[in-house]
Design a protein around this motif. Structure first.
Motif, short mmCIF file in Angstrom:
data_model
loop_
_atom_site.label_atom_id
_atom_site.label_comp_id
_atom_site.label_asym_id
_atom_site.label_seq_id
_atom_site.Cartn_x
_atom_site.Cartn_y
_atom_site.Cartn_z
N THR A 77 0.95 3.00 -8.99
CA THR A 77 1.55 2.00 -9.56
C THR A 77 0.90 0.91 -9.17
OG1 THR A 77 3.69 3.27 -9.92
CG2 THR A 77 3.77 1.00 -9.73
N VAL A 78 0.64 0.66 -7.80
CA VAL A 78 0.18 -0.42 -7.12
C VAL A 78 -1.19 -0.65 -7.42
CG1 VAL A 78 -0.63 -1.02 -4.71
CG2 VAL A 78 1.70 -0.23 -5.10
N VAL A 82 -1.17 -4.19 -9.34
CA VAL A 82 -1.59 -5.48 -8.54
C VAL A 82 -2.58 -6.29 -9.37
CG1 VAL A 82 -2.81 -6.21 -6.61
CG2 VAL A 82 -0.91 -4.50 -6.31
N TYR A 93 3.15 -11.85 -3.31
CA TYR A 93 3.03 -10.38 -2.96
C TYR A 93 2.12 -10.36 -1.62
CZ TYR A 93 0.91 -5.54 -3.56
OH TYR A 93 0.60 -4.31 -3.13
N LEU A 124 7.23 -3.86 -7.49
CA LEU A 124 5.56 -3.56 -6.98
C LEU A 124 5.60 -3.62 -5.49
CD1 LEU A 124 2.80 -2.95 -8.03
CD2 LEU A 124 2.27 -5.36 -8.53
N ARG A 128 4.49 -0.72 -2.90
CA ARG A 128 3.37 -0.53 -1.89
C ARG A 128 4.11 -0.13 -0.35
NH1 ARG A 128 -0.94 -3.87 -0.41
NH2 ARG A 128 -1.47 -3.07 1.67
#
Length: 130
Positions: A77-78, A82, A93, A124, A128
């Protein structure tokens, strides 16, 4: 027995710094009571001992299950999301990840109008950090 339960919970939550809690002691009492029920068909209160809180046990199991994550899915996902951050999101972020990595902490407030993907950014960040 409590130390064994603590060790198991540390492994399940990936939190090696977790300390002994009432929930850990309660989990141990449940294990002892289960053995007494199996061997003598008696609960701990019938044997003059403190009875465990079975409701707390159910709540602890729920919390443990809720805090277990698929690390590979979070990493993916990261990796994939990103690059989709806009310039302002990327600044927020990077700032928040740096604060988490350096353990400097702080209080941060994301102020932006609706529809600016704050939830996307927060999700997000959590992926992380987890």
């Amino acid at each position: 027995m409590s130390e064994d339960v603590l060790h198991r919970v540390r492994r399940q939550t990936l939190n090696p710094t977790l300390q002994m809690t009432e929930e850990i002691y309660n989990e141990t009492l449940i294990m002892i009571e289960d053995m007494c029920l199996l061997m003598a068909n008696k609960v701990l209160s019938c044997l003059g001992m403190t009875a465990p809180n079975r409701h707390m046990h159910d709540a602890l199991n729920y919390e443990l299950q809720r805090e277990q994550y698929d690390i590979e899915a979070l990493a993916e996902t990261v990796r994939t999301n990103v690059p989709h951050l806009n310039q302002q999101q990327r600044i927020a972020y990077d700032t928040l990840i740096e604060a988490a990595n350096s353990e400097s902490g702080g209080i941060y407030f994301l102020a932006a109008p609706g529809g600016t993907e704050k939830t996307f950014l927060i999700s997000l960040l959590l992926a992380r950090i987890r």
